[in-house]
Design a protein around this motif. Structure first.
Motif, short mmCIF file in Angstrom:
data_model
loop_
_atom_site.label_atom_id
_atom_site.label_comp_id
_atom_site.label_asym_id
_atom_site.label_seq_id
_atom_site.Cartn_x
_atom_site.Cartn_y
_atom_site.Cartn_z
N UNK A 38 0.76 -1.13 -0.07
CA UNK A 38 0.23 -0.07 -0.04
C UNK A 38 0.89 1.26 0.09
N UNK A 39 1.20 1.66 -1.16
CA UNK A 39 2.08 2.85 -1.06
C UNK A 39 3.61 2.45 -0.91
N UNK A 129 -4.53 9.90 -13.17
CA UNK A 129 -4.59 8.63 -12.50
C UNK A 129 -5.41 8.78 -11.28
N UNK A 130 -6.24 9.68 -11.09
CA UNK A 130 -6.44 9.97 -9.74
C UNK A 130 -7.85 8.75 -9.58
N UNK A 135 -9.08 3.25 -7.10
CA UNK A 135 -9.65 1.96 -6.98
C UNK A 135 -8.48 1.02 -6.73
N UNK A 136 -7.20 1.10 -7.07
CA UNK A 136 -6.30 0.18 -6.99
C UNK A 136 -5.98 0.18 -5.29
N UNK A 142 -8.51 -3.57 0.96
CA UNK A 142 -9.53 -4.96 1.14
C UNK A 142 -8.46 -6.15 1.50
N UNK A 143 -7.52 -6.40 0.55
CA UNK A 143 -6.63 -7.41 0.62
C UNK A 143 -5.74 -7.30 1.86
N UNK A 144 -5.48 -6.34 2.13
CA UNK A 144 -4.62 -5.99 3.33
C UNK A 144 -5.45 -6.49 4.72
N UNK A 145 -6.59 -5.83 4.68
CA UNK A 145 -7.65 -6.12 5.64
C UNK A 145 -8.09 -7.88 5.93
N UNK A 146 -8.11 -8.42 4.98
CA UNK A 146 -8.14 -9.83 4.90
C UNK A 146 -7.01 -10.79 5.24
N UNK A 147 -5.81 -10.14 5.08
CA UNK A 147 -4.58 -10.70 5.50
C UNK A 147 -4.29 -10.44 7.14
#
Length: 156
Positions: A38-39, A129-130, A135-136, A142-147
């Motif tokens: 994430x960044x 790119x905003x 969206x990315x 969401x993937x980090x929260x699942x992890x």
């Protein structure tokens, strides 16, 4: 130059011999992610790392905040044309100062908090790119929260 088609047994596995085209792959999120970026922040099963430190993954919360804004201003080219045209057509050249341009400035803040501390990253954006960066980042969050949830549930 001609090409010969592959025999049916050599076709890709998602190819239906009665269809002219392969079937579309299903859009499923990959299972068992080990790392999410994430960044500048990296979320893994045991640590959340960033350029200024690291935190344990257990009990962390991920926030993504939109800190972009739209500014309206006179573009540089309009100012140059108005000044250059002032000596040729005075009144007409001043109309170029009425031109306005929208610019997206700022970015998105990614913050991961934990009872032991907080890590922050800033992802700058521009007008082109905003939308897709937002969206990315939402998908990655969401993937980090699942992890994080999978790590927290296996510990308890």
């Amino acid at each position: 130059m001609t090409s010969t088609p592959l025999p049916i047994e050599n076709q890709p596995s998602n190819f239906d011999q009665h269809d002219a085209f392969p079937q579309k792959p299903t859009a499923e999120r990959p299972q068992g992610l080990d790392r999410v970026f994430l960044g500048e922040l990296e979320v893994s099963r045991d640590r959340i790392s960033g350029p200024y430190g690291s935190l344990p993954t257990e009990g962390s919360t991920v926030f993504v905040t939109n800190m972009s804004r739209v500014e309206r201003a006179i573009p540089t080219w309009a100012i140059i044309v108005a000044i250059a045209g002032f000596f040729v057509l005075t009144i007409f050249s001043l109309l170029f100062l009425l031109v306005k341009e929208d610019r997206v400035v700022g970015g998105y803040e990614v913050r991961i908090s934990n009872p032991t501390g907080t890590l922050t990253s800033f992802v700058p954006v521009d007008a082109r790119s905003a939308a897709w960066i937002w969206q990315d980042l939402q998908g990655r969050a969401a993937a980090a929260r699942e992890l994080i949830a999978s790590v927290t549930s296996t510990i308890r």
